[in-house]
Write a protein that holds these residues in place. Structure first.
Motif, PDB file in Angstrom:
ATOM      1  N   LYS A   6       0.840  -1.198   0.000  1.00 52.50           N
ATOM      2  CA  LYS A   6       0.000   0.000   0.000  1.00 52.50           C
ATOM      3  C   LYS A   6       0.874   1.247   0.000  1.00 52.50           C
ATOM      4  O   LYS A   6       1.612   1.486   0.952  1.00 52.50           O
ATOM      5  N   PRO A   7       0.804   2.063  -1.045  1.00 56.18           N
ATOM      6  CA  PRO A   7       1.600   3.288  -1.044  1.00 56.18           C
ATOM      7  C   PRO A   7       0.991   4.322  -0.104  1.00 56.18           C
ATOM      8  O   PRO A   7      -0.226   4.415   0.027  1.00 56.18           O
ATOM      9  N   THR A   8       1.835   5.076   0.536  1.00 59.20           N
ATOM     10  CA  THR A   8       1.353   6.155   1.394  1.00 59.20           C
ATOM     11  C   THR A   8       2.409   7.243   1.461  1.00 59.20           C
ATOM     12  O   THR A   8       3.470   7.138   0.840  1.00 59.20           O
ATOM     13  N   ILE A   9       2.117   8.309   2.195  1.00 57.31           N
ATOM     14  CA  ILE A   9       3.052   9.423   2.321  1.00 57.31           C
ATOM     15  C   ILE A   9       3.806   9.270   3.634  1.00 57.31           C
ATOM     16  O   ILE A   9       3.194   9.242   4.702  1.00 57.31           O
ATOM     17  N   PHE A  10       5.121   9.161   3.540  1.00 55.99           N
ATOM     18  CA  PHE A  10       5.966   9.021   4.723  1.00 55.99           C
ATOM     19  C   PHE A  10       6.590  10.368   5.061  1.00 55.99           C
ATOM     20  O   PHE A  10       6.937  11.140   4.178  1.00 55.99           O
ATOM     21  N   ILE A  11       6.735  10.625   6.349  1.00 60.35           N
ATOM     22  CA  ILE A  11       7.207  11.922   6.830  1.00 60.35           C
ATOM     23  C   ILE A  11       8.548  11.781   7.534  1.00 60.35           C
ATOM     24  O   ILE A  11       8.715  10.897   8.367  1.00 60.35           O
ATOM     25  N   ILE A 152       6.072   0.847   1.989  1.00 60.06           N
ATOM     26  CA  ILE A 152       7.056   0.781   3.068  1.00 60.06           C
ATOM     27  C   ILE A 152       8.333   0.100   2.585  1.00 60.06           C
ATOM     28  O   ILE A 152       9.436   0.509   2.969  1.00 60.06           O
ATOM     29  N   ASP A 153       8.211  -0.894   1.713  1.00 63.94           N
ATOM     30  CA  ASP A 153       9.404  -1.569   1.188  1.00 63.94           C
ATOM     31  C   ASP A 153      10.261  -0.610   0.359  1.00 63.94           C
ATOM     32  O   ASP A 153      11.492  -0.623   0.445  1.00 63.94           O
ATOM     33  N   GLU A 154       9.599   0.224  -0.449  1.00 68.61           N
ATOM     34  CA  GLU A 154      10.340   1.178  -1.276  1.00 68.61           C
ATOM     35  C   GLU A 154      11.048   2.215  -0.410  1.00 68.61           C
ATOM     36  O   GLU A 154      12.205   2.568  -0.668  1.00 68.61           O
TER      37      GLU A 154
END
Length: 201
Positions: A6-11, A152-154
């Motif tokens: 699941k792609p998401t925005i990481f801070i 998260i893996d990327e």
């Protein structure tokens, strides 16, 4: 869709300089015109879905974490909040009754009330841009890498590579060791995981 895909925005708060370009880009993306110079004349003005909070020595970007098992989705009495096919928490304005229950249960205080229209609004990770294979507007606007979009893996793979490069430079004496902002990021993620697992302590 599994959590890992699941792609998401990481801070990364350590990389945020508080320029607020992400806020402006978000507001423009959610404007009627999607153009900066036209958006500032729109009535009502478009609103950002991300906010930069100055916290001591850090500026912390705060936006929706698009949680698995999101409490806002679970508590919404009309089904206005839902996960799309990529796992993003979306809000259907035509179903929202403005009860604010989503804002009450969100551990990050993300959903906001649009008093003019009587409905809630929140980050949707820019679905039109995602459909085109582009990053959310806030991520594209961030020039320091404080906001990153991916699975998260990327993200972990990228961090691993950056850290390896930093270790090599340290070993070769090219740079001095400095504080790693990912320590703060990881501590925040630990809180998120505990909340998602139902631990409110």
């Amino acid at each position: 869709m599994s959590t890992d895909s699941k792609p998401t925005i990481f801070i990364n708060p350590a990389k945020c300089i508080g320029c607020r370009h992400c806020e402006i880009a978000c507001a423009v993306e959610h404007s009627q015109s999607k153009d900066l110079f036209s958006a500032i004349f729109e009535d009502p003005l478009p609103l950002p879905r991300i906010h930069i909070l100055p916290m001591g020595a850090y500026n912390v970007p705060m936006n929706c974490r698009h949680c698995d098992g999101a409490p806002c989705v679970e508590v919404c009495p009309t089904g206005a909040l839902y996960h799309d096919e990529q796992g993003a928490v979306m809000l259907a304005e035509d179903k929202c009754i403005g009860c604010k229950m989503c804002a009450i249960v969100c551990p990050f205080g993300i959903p906001e009330f649009d008093a003019l229209n009587g409905v809630m609004f929140k980050c949707d990770m820019c679905p039109d841009r995602r459909a085109e294979g582009r990053e959310p507007a806030c991520v594209e606007a961030c020039k320091t890498g404080a906001l990153q979009f991916g699975t998260i893996d990327e993200i972990v793979s990228k961090v691993r590579k950056e850290k390896a490069e930093q270790i090599v430079k340290l070993k070769e004496g090219e740079v001095e060791e400095e504080y790693n902002g990912w320590d703060l990021y990881r501590s925040m993620q630990t809180v998120v995981i505990r909340i998602n697992e139902g631990d409110s302590k």
